[in-house]
Design a protein around this motif. Structure first.
Motif, PDB file in Angstrom:
ATOM      1  N   ASP A   8       0.964  -1.245  -0.149  1.00  0.00           N
ATOM      2  CA  ASP A   8      -0.030   0.000  -0.208  1.00  0.00           C
ATOM      3  C   ASP A   8       0.640   1.331  -0.044  1.00  0.00           C
ATOM      4  OD1 ASP A   8      -2.287  -1.564   0.059  1.00  0.00           O
ATOM      5  OD2 ASP A   8      -2.533  -1.490   2.189  1.00  0.00           O
ATOM      6  N   LEU A   9       1.923   1.438   0.719  1.00  0.00           N
ATOM      7  CA  LEU A   9       2.808   2.160   0.721  1.00  0.00           C
ATOM      8  C   LEU A   9       3.703   2.502  -0.499  1.00  0.00           C
ATOM      9  CD1 LEU A   9       3.877   4.689   2.448  1.00  0.00           C
ATOM     10  CD2 LEU A   9       5.843   3.042   3.217  1.00  0.00           C
ATOM     11  N   VAL A  10       3.959   1.498  -1.256  1.00  0.00           N
ATOM     12  CA  VAL A  10       4.336   1.694  -2.639  1.00  0.00           C
ATOM     13  C   VAL A  10       3.240   2.379  -3.385  1.00  0.00           C
ATOM     14  CG1 VAL A  10       5.216   0.266  -4.764  1.00  0.00           C
ATOM     15  CG2 VAL A  10       6.243  -0.280  -2.357  1.00  0.00           C
ATOM     16  N   ALA A  11       2.110   1.786  -3.390  1.00  0.00           N
ATOM     17  CA  ALA A  11       1.363   2.255  -4.424  1.00  0.00           C
ATOM     18  C   ALA A  11       1.001   3.691  -4.078  1.00  0.00           C
ATOM     19  CB  ALA A  11       0.121   1.441  -3.984  1.00  0.00           C
ATOM     20  N   ALA A  12       0.948   4.285  -2.822  1.00  0.00           N
ATOM     21  CA  ALA A  12       0.847   5.467  -2.396  1.00  0.00           C
ATOM     22  C   ALA A  12       1.807   6.483  -3.021  1.00  0.00           C
ATOM     23  CB  ALA A  12       0.312   5.792  -1.051  1.00  0.00           C
ATOM     24  N   ALA A  62       1.421  12.991   3.592  1.00  0.00           N
ATOM     25  CA  ALA A  62      -0.124  12.843   3.588  1.00  0.00           C
ATOM     26  C   ALA A  62      -0.583  11.418   2.947  1.00  0.00           C
ATOM     27  CB  ALA A  62      -0.432  13.865   2.602  1.00  0.00           C
ATOM     28  N   ALA A  63       0.482  10.854   2.157  1.00  0.00           N
ATOM     29  CA  ALA A  63       0.114   9.552   1.969  1.00  0.00           C
ATOM     30  C   ALA A  63       0.189   8.530   2.973  1.00  0.00           C
ATOM     31  CB  ALA A  63       1.288   9.097   0.692  1.00  0.00           C
ATOM     32  N   ALA A  64       1.462   8.473   3.683  1.00  0.00           N
ATOM     33  CA  ALA A  64       1.649   7.613   4.938  1.00  0.00           C
ATOM     34  C   ALA A  64       0.439   7.975   5.956  1.00  0.00           C
ATOM     35  CB  ALA A  64       2.874   8.133   5.391  1.00  0.00           C
ATOM     36  N   ARG A  65       0.219   9.185   6.040  1.00  0.00           N
ATOM     37  CA  ARG A  65      -1.123   9.527   7.149  1.00  0.00           C
ATOM     38  C   ARG A  65      -2.300   8.866   6.589  1.00  0.00           C
ATOM     39  NH1 ARG A  65       0.741  15.139   8.921  1.00  0.00           N
ATOM     40  NH2 ARG A  65       1.834  14.588  10.818  1.00  0.00           N
ATOM     41  N   GLY A  66      -2.560   8.809   5.249  1.00  0.00           N
ATOM     42  CA  GLY A  66      -3.711   8.207   4.695  1.00  0.00           C
ATOM     43  C   GLY A  66      -3.685   6.785   4.785  1.00  0.00           C
ATOM     44  N   LEU A  67      -2.723   6.155   4.973  1.00  0.00           N
ATOM     45  CA  LEU A  67      -2.630   4.630   5.387  1.00  0.00           C
ATOM     46  C   LEU A  67      -2.746   4.481   6.791  1.00  0.00           C
ATOM     47  CD1 LEU A  67       0.147   3.781   2.810  1.00  0.00           C
ATOM     48  CD2 LEU A  67      -2.344   3.358   2.646  1.00  0.00           C
ATOM     49  N   GLY A  68      -2.814   5.369   7.630  1.00  0.00           N
ATOM     50  CA  GLY A  68      -2.755   5.401   9.114  1.00  0.00           C
ATOM     51  C   GLY A  68      -1.391   5.174   9.815  1.00  0.00           C
ATOM     52  N   LEU A  69      -0.345   5.355   9.078  1.00  0.00           N
ATOM     53  CA  LEU A  69       0.983   5.152   9.594  1.00  0.00           C
ATOM     54  C   LEU A  69       1.503   6.527  10.233  1.00  0.00           C
ATOM     55  CD1 LEU A  69       2.733   3.815   6.372  1.00  0.00           C
ATOM     56  CD2 LEU A  69       1.948   2.577   8.256  1.00  0.00           C
ATOM     57  N   PRO A  70       2.248   6.032  11.530  1.00  0.00           N
ATOM     58  CA  PRO A  70       2.561   7.102  12.409  1.00  0.00           C
ATOM     59  C   PRO A  70       3.561   8.057  11.634  1.00  0.00           C
ATOM     60  CG  PRO A  70       3.632   5.220  12.919  1.00  0.00           C
ATOM     61  CD  PRO A  70       2.485   4.899  11.990  1.00  0.00           C
ATOM     62  N   VAL A  71       3.252   9.334  11.538  1.00  0.00           N
ATOM     63  CA  VAL A  71       4.364  10.426  10.994  1.00  0.00           C
ATOM     64  C   VAL A  71       4.651  11.461  12.111  1.00  0.00           C
ATOM     65  CG1 VAL A  71       4.451  12.085   9.255  1.00  0.00           C
ATOM     66  CG2 VAL A  71       3.160   9.911   8.752  1.00  0.00           C
ATOM     67  N   GLU A  72       6.022  11.652  12.148  1.00  0.00           N
ATOM     68  CA  GLU A  72       6.457  12.705  13.034  1.00  0.00           C
ATOM     69  C   GLU A  72       5.801  14.044  12.680  1.00  0.00           C
ATOM     70  OE1 GLU A  72      10.544  12.544  12.445  1.00  0.00           O
ATOM     71  OE2 GLU A  72      10.747  11.245  14.234  1.00  0.00           O
ATOM     72  N   ASP A  73       5.176  14.690  13.758  1.00  0.00           N
ATOM     73  CA  ASP A  73       4.696  15.987  13.636  1.00  0.00           C
ATOM     74  C   ASP A  73       5.752  17.330  13.960  1.00  0.00           C
ATOM     75  OD1 ASP A  73       2.665  17.824  13.094  1.00  0.00           O
ATOM     76  OD2 ASP A  73       1.864  17.925  15.043  1.00  0.00           O
ATOM     77  N   ARG A  74       6.498  17.349  12.829  1.00  0.00           N
ATOM     78  CA  ARG A  74       7.504  18.572  12.959  1.00  0.00           C
ATOM     79  C   ARG A  74       7.768  18.729  11.674  1.00  0.00           C
ATOM     80  NH1 ARG A  74      12.545  15.020  15.581  1.00  0.00           N
ATOM     81  NH2 ARG A  74      12.708  13.669  13.686  1.00  0.00           N
ATOM     82  N   PRO A  75       8.687  20.092  11.524  1.00  0.00           N
ATOM     83  CA  PRO A  75       8.724  20.504  10.084  1.00  0.00           C
ATOM     84  C   PRO A  75       9.628  19.847   9.452  1.00  0.00           C
ATOM     85  CG  PRO A  75       8.862  22.504  11.837  1.00  0.00           C
ATOM     86  CD  PRO A  75       8.880  21.068  12.560  1.00  0.00           C
ATOM     87  N   PHE A  76       9.876  19.611   8.254  1.00  0.00           N
ATOM     88  CA  PHE A  76      10.460  18.800   7.388  1.00  0.00           C
ATOM     89  C   PHE A  76      11.795  19.749   7.194  1.00  0.00           C
ATOM     90  CE2 PHE A  76      12.474  18.295   2.934  1.00  0.00           C
ATOM     91  CZ  PHE A  76      12.661  16.898   2.929  1.00  0.00           C
ATOM     92  N   ARG A  77      13.192  19.080   7.565  1.00  0.00           N
ATOM     93  CA  ARG A  77      14.156  19.738   7.678  1.00  0.00           C
ATOM     94  C   ARG A  77      15.184  18.790   6.566  1.00  0.00           C
ATOM     95  NH1 ARG A  77      16.526  20.741  13.288  1.00  0.00           N
ATOM     96  NH2 ARG A  77      18.340  20.998  12.243  1.00  0.00           N
TER      97      ARG A  77
END
Length: 134
Positions: A8-12, A62-77
């Motif tokens: 699913d992650l590959v597809a997204a 957004a794709a990872a969150r759409g799959l319900g995967l945990p994503v760090e909530d901090r600005p991209f560096r």
């Protein structure tokens, strides 16, 4: 990441990569994550066409969150991880200060790769899929 999520992650990831324009990047400067007394990660900064890179990061988040995967909530560096300090071992957190004025050569970004990292004594990366950029 559990294996059932990988397809699913590959597809997204494919559509997120398809919207990424050509870009040219370079390594510039450096630093660490964590305090100087207990550094965790040494990194080199990324400069150049970081606008498209930041856009790609937002689409991938957004794709990872759409799959319900945990994503760090901090600005991209944008950065390249150079190495990690082992917890509890002596560490020189000022080591990356030597990269402050570094500006590397430009390189064109040709593809996006989805990598699985296997950390530990035999650390390695395995490419799960790749997409052209631009």
């Amino acid at each position: 990441m559990p294996d059932p999520v990988v397809p699913d992650l590959v597809a997204a990831t494919g559509p997120a990569a398809a919207d990424t324009p050509a870009m040219t990047l370079r390594l510039a400067g450096g630093g660490r994550f964590g305090p100087a007394r207990r550094p965790q990660v040494a990194w080199a900064g990324v400069d150049g066409d970081v606008g498209p890179l930041t856009g790609l990061a937002a689409r991938l988040t957004a794709a990872a969150r759409g799959l319900g995967l945990p994503v760090e909530d901090r600005p991209f560096r944008p950065h390249l991880t150079l190495g990690r300090w082992r917890p509890g071992r002596p560490a020189d957190g000022t080591l990356t200060d030597r990269l402050a004025g570094y500006r590397g050569p430009d390189w064109p970004v040709a593809e996006l790769r989805l990598e699985r990292s296997r950390l530990g004594a035999d650390a390695r990366y395995v490419t799960l899929s790749a997409w052209p950029v631009g």
